[in-house]
Design an enzyme around this catalytic site. Structure first.
Site, PDB file in Angstrom:
ATOM      1  N   CYS A  67      -5.629  39.966 -13.423  1.00 22.86           N
ATOM      2  CA  CYS A  67      -6.720  40.391 -12.529  1.00 22.86           C
ATOM      3  C   CYS A  67      -7.460  39.193 -11.915  1.00 22.86           C
ATOM      4  CB  CYS A  67      -7.711  41.276 -13.268  1.00 22.86           C
ATOM      5  SG  CYS A  67      -8.563  40.430 -14.606  1.00 22.86           S
TER       6      CYS A  67
ATOM      7  N   CYS B  17     -11.166  43.809 -20.265  1.00 24.45           N
ATOM      8  CA  CYS B  17     -12.359  43.040 -19.902  1.00 24.45           C
ATOM      9  C   CYS B  17     -13.172  42.757 -21.163  1.00 24.45           C
ATOM     10  CB  CYS B  17     -13.228  43.788 -18.898  1.00 24.45           C
ATOM     11  SG  CYS B  17     -12.324  44.491 -17.520  1.00 24.45           S
TER      12      CYS B  17
HETATM   13 FE1  FES Z   1      -9.863  41.964 -15.506  1.00 22.66          FE
HETATM   14 FE2  FES Z   1     -12.222  42.992 -15.478  1.00 22.66          FE
HETATM   15  S1  FES Z   1     -10.540  43.600 -14.229  1.00 22.66           S
HETATM   16  S2  FES Z   1     -11.573  41.315 -16.635  1.00 22.66           S
END
Ligand code: FES
Length: 137
Positions: free
Chosen positions: A33, A102
């Protein structure tokens, strides 16, 4: 999608910033991400006296960083090391399944900062041992 607690910590993140003379720094990122977190700690009497962070990331990453910093402050190193991603998510009244990584990132960044502190302390102790050895010869 997000709980009120997540939105609160995202809108008013606690302990944002950097500690210039930090005792330990932990930096982690998720290559998928692209989110990144850095945690800075100051240790006094084996407790986390100060915890700050800088996060580049999604709503959950920022809320998680804020929550982890609040959970860790004032804890002993071993208590702070046992903060899990599940505990972080539960403290935020849950995270969507696809955002659980996350919360992993936050717990990991804190653990890295503590590991950095412990490694520095270990190296300092080795140096002191060498000095004592040299002086006593
Ligand atoms: Fe990867 Fe939040 S989408 S840490």
């Amino acid at each position: 999608m997000y709980s009120e607690k997540v939105m609160d910590h995202f809108s008013n993140p606690r302990n944002v910033g950097e500690i210039e003379d930090a005792d330990g720094v932990g930096e982690v990122g998720n290559p998928v991400c692209g989110d990144m977190m850095a945690f800075y700690i100051k240790v006094r009497d084996d407790k986390l006296d100060q915890v700050k962070f800088k996060t580049f990331g999604c709503v959950a990453a920022i809320a998680v960083s804020s929550m982890v910093s609040e959970m860790a402050k004032g804890k002993t190193l071993s208590e702070a090391k046992s903060i899990t991603k599940k505990a972080v998510a539960a403290s935020l009244d849950g995270l969507p399944k696809e955002k659980m990584h996350c919360s992993n990132l936050g717990a990991q960044a804190l653990a890295e900062a503590i590991a950095d502190y412990e490694e520095k302390k270990y190296r300092d102790n080795i140096k002191k041992c060498k000095l004592i050895k040299e002086v006593s010869q």
